[in-house]
Design a protein around this motif. Structure first.
Motif, PDB file in Angstrom:
ATOM      1  N   PHE A  22       0.804  -1.223   0.000  1.00 14.50           N
ATOM      2  CA  PHE A  22       0.000   0.000   0.000  1.00 14.50           C
ATOM      3  C   PHE A  22       0.837   1.274   0.000  1.00 14.50           C
ATOM      4  N   THR A  23       2.125   1.164   0.371  1.00 15.22           N
ATOM      5  CA  THR A  23       2.995   2.344   0.286  1.00 15.22           C
ATOM      6  C   THR A  23       3.396   2.650  -1.144  1.00 15.22           C
ATOM      7  N   GLN A  24       3.275   1.660  -2.020  1.00 14.70           N
ATOM      8  CA  GLN A  24       3.594   1.855  -3.435  1.00 14.70           C
ATOM      9  C   GLN A  24       2.289   2.081  -4.219  1.00 14.70           C
ATOM     10  N   THR A  25       1.586   3.131  -3.841  1.00 17.88           N
ATOM     11  CA  THR A  25       0.323   3.482  -4.485  1.00 17.88           C
ATOM     12  C   THR A  25       0.308   4.981  -4.770  1.00 17.88           C
ATOM     13  N   VAL A  26      -0.543   5.376  -5.688  1.00 14.69           N
ATOM     14  CA  VAL A  26      -0.666   6.794  -6.019  1.00 14.69           C
ATOM     15  C   VAL A  26      -1.269   7.561  -4.844  1.00 14.69           C
ATOM     16  N   ASP A  27      -2.063   6.886  -4.001  1.00 16.83           N
ATOM     17  CA  ASP A  27      -2.588   7.533  -2.792  1.00 16.83           C
ATOM     18  C   ASP A  27      -1.448   7.975  -1.887  1.00 16.83           C
ATOM     19  N   ASN A  28      -0.470   7.093  -1.716  1.00 22.99           N
ATOM     20  CA  ASN A  28       0.664   7.432  -0.852  1.00 22.99           C
ATOM     21  C   ASN A  28       1.522   8.526  -1.482  1.00 22.99           C
ATOM     22  N   TYR A  29       1.629   8.516  -2.794  1.00 24.85           N
ATOM     23  CA  TYR A  29       2.371   9.572  -3.493  1.00 24.85           C
ATOM     24  C   TYR A  29       1.751  10.940  -3.204  1.00 24.85           C
ATOM     25  N   ARG A  30       0.442  11.027  -3.323  1.00 24.55           N
ATOM     26  CA  ARG A  30      -0.226  12.310  -3.075  1.00 24.55           C
ATOM     27  C   ARG A  30      -0.084  12.740  -1.620  1.00 24.55           C
ATOM     28  N   LEU A  31      -0.103  11.763  -0.719  1.00 25.63           N
ATOM     29  CA  LEU A  31       0.114  12.064   0.697  1.00 25.63           C
ATOM     30  C   LEU A  31       1.502  12.655   0.919  1.00 25.63           C
ATOM     31  N   ILE A  33       3.521  14.147  -1.198  1.00 26.29           N
ATOM     32  CA  ILE A  33       3.615  15.478  -1.800  1.00 26.29           C
ATOM     33  C   ILE A  33       2.947  16.516  -0.905  1.00 26.29           C
ATOM     34  N   GLU A  34       1.773  16.174  -0.388  1.00 29.09           N
ATOM     35  CA  GLU A  34       1.043  17.088   0.504  1.00 29.09           C
ATOM     36  C   GLU A  34       1.853  17.384   1.760  1.00 29.09           C
ATOM     37  N   GLN A  35       2.598  16.389   2.242  1.00 29.63           N
ATOM     38  CA  GLN A  35       3.406  16.558   3.456  1.00 29.63           C
ATOM     39  C   GLN A  35       4.721  17.299   3.189  1.00 29.63           C
ATOM     40  N   GLY A  36       4.990  17.596   1.934  1.00 30.99           N
ATOM     41  CA  GLY A  36       6.215  18.303   1.591  1.00 30.99           C
ATOM     42  C   GLY A  36       7.436  17.419   1.488  1.00 30.99           C
ATOM     43  N   VAL A  37       7.231  16.107   1.369  1.00 25.60           N
ATOM     44  CA  VAL A  37       8.344  15.167   1.233  1.00 25.60           C
ATOM     45  C   VAL A  37       8.768  15.121  -0.241  1.00 25.60           C
ATOM     46  N   LYS A 227      -6.172   8.322   6.142  1.00 23.92           N
ATOM     47  CA  LYS A 227      -7.592   8.265   5.815  1.00 23.92           C
ATOM     48  C   LYS A 227      -7.964   9.411   4.872  1.00 23.92           C
ATOM     49  N   GLN A 228      -7.384  10.585   5.097  1.00 24.41           N
ATOM     50  CA  GLN A 228      -7.670  11.731   4.234  1.00 24.41           C
ATOM     51  C   GLN A 228      -7.254  11.465   2.793  1.00 24.41           C
ATOM     52  N   HIS A 229      -6.065  10.882   2.600  1.00 23.10           N
ATOM     53  CA  HIS A 229      -5.513  10.753   1.251  1.00 23.10           C
ATOM     54  C   HIS A 229      -5.852   9.417   0.589  1.00 23.10           C
ATOM     55  N   PHE A 230      -6.042   8.372   1.380  1.00 25.89           N
ATOM     56  CA  PHE A 230      -6.370   7.074   0.791  1.00 25.89           C
ATOM     57  C   PHE A 230      -7.880   6.906   0.602  1.00 25.89           C
ATOM     58  N   GLY A 231      -8.665   7.728   1.279  1.00 17.48           N
ATOM     59  CA  GLY A 231     -10.111   7.683   1.117  1.00 17.48           C
ATOM     60  C   GLY A 231     -10.687   6.313   1.414  1.00 17.48           C
ATOM     61  N   ASP A 232     -11.440   5.752   0.452  1.00 24.16           N
ATOM     62  CA  ASP A 232     -12.065   4.448   0.649  1.00 24.16           C
ATOM     63  C   ASP A 232     -11.064   3.297   0.613  1.00 24.16           C
ATOM     64  N   ASN A 233      -9.806   3.577   0.317  1.00 24.51           N
ATOM     65  CA  ASN A 233      -8.759   2.549   0.376  1.00 24.51           C
ATOM     66  C   ASN A 233      -8.202   2.391   1.789  1.00 24.51           C
ATOM     67  N   VAL A 234      -8.737   3.175   2.714  1.00 20.99           N
ATOM     68  CA  VAL A 234      -8.544   2.941   4.146  1.00 20.99           C
ATOM     69  C   VAL A 234      -9.927   2.712   4.743  1.00 20.99           C
ATOM     70  N   LEU A 235     -10.092   1.603   5.432  1.00 21.04           N
ATOM     71  CA  LEU A 235     -11.348   1.300   6.111  1.00 21.04           C
ATOM     72  C   LEU A 235     -11.093   1.165   7.605  1.00 21.04           C
ATOM     73  N   ILE A 236     -12.018   1.729   8.400  1.00 20.83           N
ATOM     74  CA  ILE A 236     -11.880   1.701   9.863  1.00 20.83           C
ATOM     75  C   ILE A 236     -13.142   1.061  10.437  1.00 20.83           C
TER      76      ILE A 236
END
Length: 419
Positions: A22-31, A33-37, A227-236
């Motif tokens: 799951f770390t090798q996903t476009v969701d994690n990429y956007r996260l 970038i948003e974090q300034g990494v 949860k913010q960046h993965f959306g429905d790809n994170v379930l709680i």
């Protein structure tokens, strides 16, 4: 065939159709970038066809240099040496002008499958990967056991769901898992998903569990940002007791017991020497006392909490390849409701319903002795008929060798002086 940066569309398409973490996903990429990494999507293409894809991050080290990390990447067929060499030779050239001191790679590649006693069930036979890395100047960091705050865990407990249905999966579990799942379903337990606005409910369970079991949990920002960046790809999922249903179920059990006791009493009246009936009355009376206690608990909880009693929650990452159980917590006062078992069963069925082949219980220490810090966790996961996946581990390569030697010397010095 060439090393290149990938578009988000190319990267997403490849990682969705090739097994990846799951770390090798476009969701994690956007996260990131948003974090300034400082983050890049890189890979190998043969013409227009993508052959390898990787999310890589660069982190400042010693103010001047950077540390590169491919978290569970790259995604590729490691047996294809041409793709392998093209990627890692290209990676070296890509990182040099970016002032990278060294790069760490931890491929999502299983080397052995084991049972939960540590016995080898299958050797995947991919030792050639070690030779490939060594030939390109990488050093293997060793076969680690235990948990590390920085390095990814090298052991997962995984349930293979491919070519199975829910009945087969349940039948393969041990008796405790089966019994607790059926008990939870019978006694009014339900599962619903928490949204971002309710994540504090999950966090409370995690704080209580981490304090009770003395482990260090991730901070709030980790769970919230994913949860913010993965959306429905994170379930709680949250499991709760419908106390009306619970009381009704326990009442039904009590009534059935009382009927059986009455019948046994009639049998004993007809034949006072009927020792079997006498023993049955004793056993059923003890069960009745237990049922009455449960019924009283149900009434009391309903008066205190209303009709819905939250008892456990968990946090999952969903990919096309696996459902990953990252973390979970429960209220220790209500463990007897078996809420954690129902969450696992619910999410196993989620995987089955969505044709996702692996259910990943995630990290274990790799220490299979009774003295292991996570021995209880290992036994819990074992009971679901999971298999232990042992991953290949970490490889490190200096990009700037002089700087890396200085860095290693400083690390050793700090270790000696305890800083």
């Amino acid at each position: 065939m060439q090393f290149t940066e990938l578009t988000t569309e190319e990267f997403e398409q490849f990682t969705r159709t090739h097994f990846s973490h799951f770390t090798q996903t476009v969701d994690n990429y956007r996260l990131k970038i948003e974090q300034g990494v400082e983050t890049y999507l890189i890979g190998v293409k043969d013409g227009e066809a993508v052959k390898a894809a990787c999310l890589i991050t660069l982190t400042p080290v010693m103010k001047v240099f950077k540390y590169a990390y491919t978290n569970r990447g790259p995604v590729m067929d490691y047996s294809d040496k041409k793709v392998f060499d093209t990627f890692f030779e290209g990676l070296n050239a890509f990182l040099k002008p970016k002032k990278v001191m060294h790069v760490r790679v931890d491929p999502y590649e299983v080397i052995k499958e084991r049972n939960h006693e540590g016995d080898i069930l299958e050797d995947r036979g991919n030792r050639y990967i070690f030779d490939y890395f060594k030939a390109l100047g990488f050093t293997h960091e060793g076969f680690s056991v235990g948990f590390d705050p920085i390095v990814q865990i090298r052991w997962h407990s995984v349930l293979d769901l491919r070519d199975k249905d829910s009945k087969a999966v349940l039948n393969d579990m041990d008796s405790l898992r089966k019994r607790n799942i059926k008990k939870a379903q019978k006694h009014g337990l339900h599962v619903r998903y928490l949204g971002l606005d309710e994540i504090d409910v999950f966090r409370k369970f995690m704080r209580d569990t981490s304090e009770m079991k003395s482990f260090t949990d991730r901070d709030d920002s980790y769970y919230i940002s994913r949860k913010q960046h993965f959306g429905d790809n994170v379930l709680i999922p949250l499991v709760y007791v419908n106390l009306d249903e619970y009381v009704a179920s326990i009442t039904k059990d009590r009534d059935a017991l009382m009927k059986n006791i009455s019948k046994a009493n009639r049998d004993l009246e007809k034949d006072p020497a009927n020792s079997k009936a006498e023993k049955k009355i004793t056993n059923l009376t003890a069960q009745l006392e237990n049922i009455e206690d449960k019924l009283q608990e149900g009434h009391t909880l309903r008066e205190t909490h209303g009709n819905e009693l939250p008892i456990a929650s968990a946090y999952y990452f969903i990919t096309p390849h696996e459902v990953v159980y990252l973390a979970g917590g429960s209220d220790n006062d209500f463990r007897h409701f078996a809420g954690s078992y129902l969450i696992q069963w619910h999410m196993i069925n989620y995987a089955l319903d969505h044709d996702i082949g692996l259910y990943n219980f995630y990290g274990i220490s790799g220490d299979f002795s009774e003295e292991a810090e996570d021995y209880g966790v290992i036994q819990f996961k074992k009971g679901f008929n999971a298999t232990v996946y042992e991953y290949i581990g970490d490889f490190i390569k200096p990009i700037n060798k002089p700087a890396y030697r200085v860095y290693q010397s400083l690390v050793k010095l700090r270790e000696r002086i305890g800083r």
